[in-house]
Scaffold this motif. Structure first.
Motif, short mmCIF file in Angstrom:
data_model
loop_
_atom_site.label_atom_id
_atom_site.label_comp_id
_atom_site.label_asym_id
_atom_site.label_seq_id
_atom_site.Cartn_x
_atom_site.Cartn_y
_atom_site.Cartn_z
N LEU A 79 0.67 -1.13 -0.06
CA LEU A 79 -0.58 0.74 0.06
C LEU A 79 0.62 0.65 -0.68
N LEU A 80 2.02 1.06 0.59
CA LEU A 80 3.06 2.44 0.80
C LEU A 80 3.58 2.39 -0.63
N ALA A 81 4.39 1.50 -0.92
CA ALA A 81 4.40 1.66 -2.42
C ALA A 81 3.13 2.01 -3.92
N ALA A 82 2.26 2.22 -3.79
CA ALA A 82 1.42 2.59 -4.70
C ALA A 82 0.67 3.73 -4.37
N ARG A 83 0.57 4.91 -2.85
CA ARG A 83 1.23 5.80 -2.80
C ARG A 83 1.49 6.97 -3.44
N PRO A 84 0.99 7.76 -3.66
CA PRO A 84 1.52 8.96 -4.79
C PRO A 84 2.18 10.24 -3.58
#
Length: 113
Positions: free
Chosen positions: A83-88
């Protein structure tokens, strides 16, 4: 486990833990919930009385991923990392001294029990 966003905030959350209950697991579950619930287009600031979160997600997680996640609570950590990696927008971790008492810390502790 509990995540406190503010007085009567719609994202305030509490839940019983699955798996082996521990303070660390509760902290990781609350963090996962916060990352999942927050608007991904706004900076998310997570305050905790533990340095563990900043160390885990900023320093240890990349090495643990390379090693195949040989750690406790890897189920929660892996999901949170995804989820962190997908956050802009960024997530910032802040640590407060455990001895510091304020209304927000008291509310978070009450919510988590």
């Amino acid at each position: 486990a509990g995540a406190y966003w503010g007085t009567r905030h719609e994202n305030n959350w509490t839940a019983n833990l699955h798996g082996t209950p521990s303070t660390t697991r509760a902290l990781l579950c609350a963090t996962l919930h916060a990352v999942y619930s927050a608007d991904p287009c706004r900076t998310l600031r997570i305050w905790s009385d533990s340095n563990y979160l900043a160390l885990m997600y900023a320093h240890w997680a990349p090495a643990l991923a390379r090693l195949g996640w040989p750690c406790a609570h890897s189920d929660i950590i892996q999901t949170t990392v995804t989820l962190l990696a997908a956050r802009p927008s960024p997530v910032q971790f802040y640590s407060v001294r455990p001895s510091v008492e304020n209304d927000n810390m008291r509310a978070a502790t009450t919510l988590a029990k």
